[in-house]
Design a protein around this motif. Structure first.
Motif, PDB file in Angstrom:
ATOM      1  N   GLY A 136       0.790  -1.227   0.000  1.00 52.06           N
ATOM      2  CA  GLY A 136       0.000   0.000   0.000  1.00 52.06           C
ATOM      3  C   GLY A 136       0.817   1.269   0.000  1.00 52.06           C
ATOM      4  N   ASP A 137       0.105   2.401   0.125  1.00 50.89           N
ATOM      5  CA  ASP A 137       0.741   3.715   0.037  1.00 50.89           C
ATOM      6  C   ASP A 137       1.222   4.256   1.378  1.00 50.89           C
ATOM      7  N   GLU A 138       0.705   3.742   2.492  1.00 52.29           N
ATOM      8  CA  GLU A 138       1.088   4.250   3.815  1.00 52.29           C
ATOM      9  C   GLU A 138       2.576   3.969   4.051  1.00 52.29           C
ATOM     10  N   GLN A 139       3.336   5.022   4.375  1.00 55.51           N
ATOM     11  CA  GLN A 139       4.784   4.887   4.494  1.00 55.51           C
ATOM     12  C   GLN A 139       5.332   5.297   5.861  1.00 55.51           C
ATOM     13  N   ASP A 140       4.464   5.520   6.812  1.00 55.37           N
ATOM     14  CA  ASP A 140       4.929   5.845   8.163  1.00 55.37           C
ATOM     15  C   ASP A 140       5.759   4.677   8.701  1.00 55.37           C
ATOM     16  N   ALA A 141       6.897   4.993   9.309  1.00 53.36           N
ATOM     17  CA  ALA A 141       7.820   3.961   9.761  1.00 53.36           C
ATOM     18  C   ALA A 141       7.186   3.025  10.783  1.00 53.36           C
ATOM     19  N   GLU A 142       6.433   3.592  11.721  1.00 49.00           N
ATOM     20  CA  GLU A 142       5.796   2.761  12.742  1.00 49.00           C
ATOM     21  C   GLU A 142       4.766   1.831  12.107  1.00 49.00           C
ATOM     22  N   PHE A 143       4.011   2.369  11.143  1.00 53.57           N
ATOM     23  CA  PHE A 143       3.002   1.553  10.455  1.00 53.57           C
ATOM     24  C   PHE A 143       3.670   0.410   9.688  1.00 53.57           C
ATOM     25  N   LEU A 144       4.755   0.737   8.970  1.00 50.39           N
ATOM     26  CA  LEU A 144       5.441  -0.289   8.194  1.00 50.39           C
ATOM     27  C   LEU A 144       6.036  -1.364   9.102  1.00 50.39           C
ATOM     28  N   GLN A 145       6.506  -0.949  10.265  1.00 48.08           N
ATOM     29  CA  GLN A 145       7.041  -1.961  11.187  1.00 48.08           C
ATOM     30  C   GLN A 145       5.932  -2.887  11.672  1.00 48.08           C
ATOM     31  N   GLN A 147       3.344  -3.720   9.986  1.00 47.50           N
ATOM     32  CA  GLN A 147       3.068  -4.624   8.871  1.00 47.50           C
ATOM     33  C   GLN A 147       4.113  -5.731   8.795  1.00 47.50           C
ATOM     34  N   ALA A 148       5.367  -5.368   9.022  1.00 51.56           N
ATOM     35  CA  ALA A 148       6.443  -6.358   9.002  1.00 51.56           C
ATOM     36  C   ALA A 148       6.258  -7.371  10.123  1.00 51.56           C
ATOM     37  N   ASP A 149       5.876  -6.875  11.302  1.00 52.07           N
ATOM     38  CA  ASP A 149       5.625  -7.781  12.428  1.00 52.07           C
ATOM     39  C   ASP A 149       4.490  -8.750  12.088  1.00 52.07           C
ATOM     40  N   ARG A 150       3.461  -8.239  11.378  1.00 54.27           N
ATOM     41  CA  ARG A 150       2.330  -9.083  10.997  1.00 54.27           C
ATOM     42  C   ARG A 150       2.744 -10.148   9.984  1.00 54.27           C
ATOM     43  N   ILE A 151       3.547  -9.737   9.004  1.00 53.49           N
ATOM     44  CA  ILE A 151       3.981 -10.671   7.955  1.00 53.49           C
ATOM     45  C   ILE A 151       4.856 -11.762   8.552  1.00 53.49           C
ATOM     46  N   GLY A 152       5.738 -11.364   9.491  1.00 56.01           N
ATOM     47  CA  GLY A 152       6.663 -12.313  10.102  1.00 56.01           C
ATOM     48  C   GLY A 152       8.037 -12.248   9.459  1.00 56.01           C
ATOM     49  N   TYR A 153       9.069 -12.260  10.292  1.00 54.80           N
ATOM     50  CA  TYR A 153      10.445 -12.137   9.808  1.00 54.80           C
ATOM     51  C   TYR A 153      10.985 -13.500   9.373  1.00 54.80           C
ATOM     52  N   PRO A 154      11.915 -13.494   8.399  1.00 54.40           N
ATOM     53  CA  PRO A 154      12.528 -12.342   7.745  1.00 54.40           C
ATOM     54  C   PRO A 154      11.595 -11.661   6.744  1.00 54.40           C
ATOM     55  N   VAL A 155      11.769 -10.330   6.623  1.00 54.86           N
ATOM     56  CA  VAL A 155      10.958  -9.504   5.730  1.00 54.86           C
ATOM     57  C   VAL A 155      11.876  -8.860   4.700  1.00 54.86           C
ATOM     58  N   LEU A 156      11.388  -8.738   3.484  1.00 56.99           N
ATOM     59  CA  LEU A 156      12.140  -8.070   2.422  1.00 56.99           C
ATOM     60  C   LEU A 156      11.529  -6.698   2.168  1.00 56.99           C
ATOM     61  N   LEU A 157      12.341  -5.651   2.313  1.00 52.01           N
ATOM     62  CA  LEU A 157      11.927  -4.291   1.969  1.00 52.01           C
ATOM     63  C   LEU A 157      12.415  -3.998   0.553  1.00 52.01           C
ATOM     64  N   LYS A 158      11.530  -3.446  -0.291  1.00 52.39           N
ATOM     65  CA  LYS A 158      11.896  -3.153  -1.675  1.00 52.39           C
ATOM     66  C   LYS A 158      11.368  -1.789  -2.075  1.00 52.39           C
ATOM     67  N   ALA A 159      12.204  -1.030  -2.787  1.00 54.55           N
ATOM     68  CA  ALA A 159      11.750   0.237  -3.348  1.00 54.55           C
ATOM     69  C   ALA A 159      10.630  -0.037  -4.345  1.00 54.55           C
ATOM     70  N   SER A 160       9.519   0.638  -4.204  1.00 55.49           N
ATOM     71  CA  SER A 160       8.370   0.395  -5.069  1.00 55.49           C
ATOM     72  C   SER A 160       8.691   0.693  -6.527  1.00 55.49           C
ATOM     73  N   SER A 190      17.630   8.125  -4.021  1.00 60.00           N
ATOM     74  CA  SER A 190      18.802   8.465  -4.831  1.00 60.00           C
ATOM     75  C   SER A 190      18.734   7.825  -6.207  1.00 60.00           C
ATOM     76  N   SER A 191      18.293   6.563  -6.258  1.00 57.33           N
ATOM     77  CA  SER A 191      18.294   5.820  -7.523  1.00 57.33           C
ATOM     78  C   SER A 191      17.077   6.098  -8.388  1.00 57.33           C
ATOM     79  N   PHE A 192      15.910   6.323  -7.748  1.00 61.05           N
ATOM     80  CA  PHE A 192      14.669   6.394  -8.518  1.00 61.05           C
ATOM     81  C   PHE A 192      13.859   7.664  -8.279  1.00 61.05           C
ATOM     82  N   GLY A 193      14.330   8.515  -7.347  1.00 61.83           N
ATOM     83  CA  GLY A 193      13.593   9.734  -7.055  1.00 61.83           C
ATOM     84  C   GLY A 193      12.293   9.487  -6.315  1.00 61.83           C
ATOM     85  N   ASP A 194      12.158   8.321  -5.713  1.00 68.40           N
ATOM     86  CA  ASP A 194      10.922   7.936  -5.010  1.00 68.40           C
ATOM     87  C   ASP A 194      11.317   7.006  -3.877  1.00 68.40           C
ATOM     88  N   ASP A 195      10.991   7.380  -2.620  1.00 72.38           N
ATOM     89  CA  ASP A 195      11.421   6.557  -1.495  1.00 72.38           C
ATOM     90  C   ASP A 195      10.334   5.620  -0.975  1.00 72.38           C
TER      91      ASP A 195
END
Length: 677
Positions: A136-145, A147-160, A190-195
């Protein structure tokens, strides 16, 4: 068909497109930056126009300049290659507005697939299986964490908006999530102009399998089978092959149908690749679609006998696909190795410098789509020549080495042989590493997954070994022969003078000469050469062996070493001897005492930049005590982040650069004082 096209790229892919255009009678226009004024792609095209300064954002990413050049030179279409503007929907739209054909998919398809998160939402609606995650579009760090906790580790973070392994981090534990997220976002912007990033479950031992698709403007859409791209480092592909080992006909059909459905869902036209992550049990999930020609397209060409660039040009010109699905078949097996200017032993750190010597395995002139018969056993696609420089501004690829075999076993043998014949002097390269991968048990037995390199660290990164006697003997003979050449040149007009011929002649004794070498690990070698009437006696570590020169052609030497014959090539680069023999590359530094006069260690305990780049984070403060391995500074170079860590326990005495500062290769980044023993 087009009469003239502009190639909006550089290096290997620009040369590749130009080769097919020439075969089809299409004239080509190259564009180049100031750093590429003498580049190979400039030479192989019919015309070449300067774009701007070296940085890509001032040259190869300037779409308006490229379109203006295309119009001014009379080009009818623009081929974007891969990278740069190849997946830029705005550029495709601008081409259309200017009356130019963009040799690629419609802008709408690029927009649909350009965002990983949007593409996965589209695939989810189409019923294509997806890896569990948050897109999704929500990018707040606490929210993303959370989501990662829900998915279960290890988690892969990828630039959209990412690709090529940039903006990707594997997070094994919740406590490391925020630091990894921050680093991922920095690299993404830096690479794509979109974080913007997405988070997914990181699968254990997955395979990376992609399907080549092709569609035209007449409603036809097919797939050209699969490629296995599982062998990766830092999420970037190292070796690719087609077809995928162990692929059943049923699974190939299922993946091919899914890929075609994905392409049709976005109204795709042209060449594209649908990438899947596959479990060892055969289940597969959609990852992304690359809306362009892929770096690894040659392996598909080798097993199908087709020219995919020619297909791109024909489809862009409005022609239907040259073949339908039922007319395609797989023949043999193909492998591609990416030859990079990088040092695998230093974390694959890119290498910058001049290709002072470059010799490739013998390859048949590139030609695909030529009809019946076997393809060339070895093919080299390259955008550089001997004497060219690998700069910090662009990807450090030297070439793609592609081989074909009647089956995988033959292709493996040909790849190992071809890598053994690859010679590079002037900068670090990954040739020896690639050869170890190809010859490893895991790769030979197709025990493939994206963690193959990490799982086989001991095999692929073996401890340094002593330079063999054969290589030392070749270096010694090359040095002696070079001395004889120099002496002969200096004594012209007095050729009968035995004192000036460097033949080791003495009146009443035999001349013994000690040669001082050291290898890349600093190990010293001091072979003693005693001159004999018809050769030499070589004393290495107390073992005597007779040596004689059998033949010499340029830098190629054949010598007799005891009872054996040894063949090799010795290339001298200043005080360094590069010895290529037995499929290995040995580096020996000749220690000439006169060359060391006045040298001193002026850098002390300072940590230096491994290459030109920008400081993106300073993690230590002046006066801070740190432990060995603790990260101190993060640099960005070639769009990748590199961490400078403490070499020992110690104290940071001074920070010499701030965030945002540009630094030169070898520049001291901070002053560091090691802890007292």
């Amino acid at each position: 068909m087009f009469k003239k096209i502009l190639i909006a790229n550089r290096g290997e892919i620009a040369c590749r497109v130009a080769a097919t255009a020439r075969k089809m009678g299409i004239r080509t226009v190259a564009v180049y930056s100031e750093a590429d004024a003498n580049a190979k792609h400039v030479a192989v095209c019919d015309e070449a126009i300067l774009l701007g300064p070296a940085p890509a954002k001032e040259s190869y990413l300037c779409g308006d300049k490229i379109i203006a050049i295309a119009l001014a030179t009379g080009a009818e279409a623009i081929h974007p290659g891969y990278g740069f503007l190849s997946e830029n929907a705005e550029f495709a739209d601008s081409c259309a507005e200017a009356g130019l054909v963009f040799i690629g998919p419609p802008a709408s398809a690029m927009r649909a697939m350009g965002s990983k998160s949007a593409a996965k939402a589209l695939m989810e609606k189409a019923g294509v299986p997806l890896v569990p995650g948050y897109h999704g579009d929500e990018q707040d760090a606490e929210f993303l964490q959370r989501q990662a906790d829900r998915i279960g580790y290890p988690v892969l973070l990828k630039a959209s908006a990412g690709g090529g392994g940039k903006g990707m981090r594997v997070v094994a534990d919740a406590k490391d999530f925020k630091d990894a997220l921050a680093s991922c976002k920095r690299e993404a912007i830096s690479s794509f102009g979109d974080d913007k990033v997405l988070a997914e479950k990181y699968l254990q031992r997955p395979r990376h399998i992609e399907i080549q698709v092709f569609a035209d403007t007449h409603g036809n859409c097919i797939h050209l089978f699969e490629r296995d791209c599982s062998v990766q480092r830092r999420h970037q592909k190292v070796l690719e092959e087609a077809p995928a080992p162990g692929m059943t006909a049923e699974r190939r059909a299922a993946m091919g149908e899914a890929a075609v459905a994905a392409a049709q869902a976005v109204g795709y036209v042209g060449a594209g690749t649908v990438e899947f992550i596959a479990n060892q049990d055969g289940t597969f999930y959609f990852m992304e679609m690359n809306t362009r020609l892929q770096v690894e397209h040659p392996v598909t060409e080798m097993i199908t006998g087709l020219d995919l660039v020619e297909w791109q040009l024909r489809v862009a010109a409005g022609e239907p696909l040259p073949k339908q699905q039922g007319e395609l078949k797989i023949r043999g097996h193909a492998l591609e190795a990416r030859i990079y200017a990088e040092n695998p032993d230093k974390g694959f750190l890119p290498s910058i410098g001049t290709l002072r010597h470059l010799e490739t395995p013998e390859a048949v002139q590139f030609e695909v789509g030529a009809g019946a018969g076997e393809p060339a056993a070895v093919r080299v696609d390259s955008g550089v020549r001997p004497g060219d420089a690998i700069s910090p501004f662009y990807d450090p690829m030297i070439a793609k080495l592609i081989v074909w075999g009647a089956d995988r076993k033959q292709a493996l043998a040909r790849m190992a042989q071809a890598l053994a014949r690859y010679q590079i002097v002037g900068l670090a390269a990954n040739v020896a590493f690639l050869k170890r991968v190809v010859e490893s048990d895991a790769f030979a037995h197709a025990d493939l997954d994206t963690g193959l390199i990490e799982r086989n660290q001991e095999t692929l990164f073996p401890p340094a070994r002593s330079v063999p006697v054969s290589a030392l003997a070749l270096a010694a003979v090359a040095l002696i022969e070079e001395d004889k050449d120099t002496a002969a040149a200096q004594s012209q007009g007095n050729a009968g003078d035995p004192w000036g011929q460097a033949l080791g002649w003495r009146l009443n004794a035999r001349y013994a000469r000690t040669l001082a070498f050291h290898d890349e690990q600093g190990k010293d070698y001091a072979p003693v050469l005693t001159y004999l009437p018809h050769g030499w006696q070589l004393d290495i570590r107390g073992i005597d062996v007779d040596v004689a020169l059998l033949s010499r052609t340029g830098t190629d030497l054949s010598i007799r070493l005891g009872d054996a014959s040894v063949h090799g090539t010795v290339r001298r680069d200043g005080a360094t001897f590069h010895v290529f023999t037995g499929g290995h590359h040995h580096v020996l530094h000749y220690d000439d005492p006169m060359a060391h006069a006045g040298e001193s260690d002026s850098e002390g305990g300072r940590l230096t930049a491994p290459m030109p780049g920008k400081v993106v984070a300073v993690l230590a403060a002046q006066g801070q005590d740190v432990k060995k391995g603790e990260p101190l500074v993060i640099m960005e170079a070639m769009k990748m982040e590199h961490t400078i860590a403490a070499p020992h326990d110690g104290t940071v005495d001074e920070i010499l650069y701030a965030v945002g500062d540009q630094v030169a290769d070898g520049a001291p980044l901070l002053a560091f004082r090691a802890a007292a023993a």
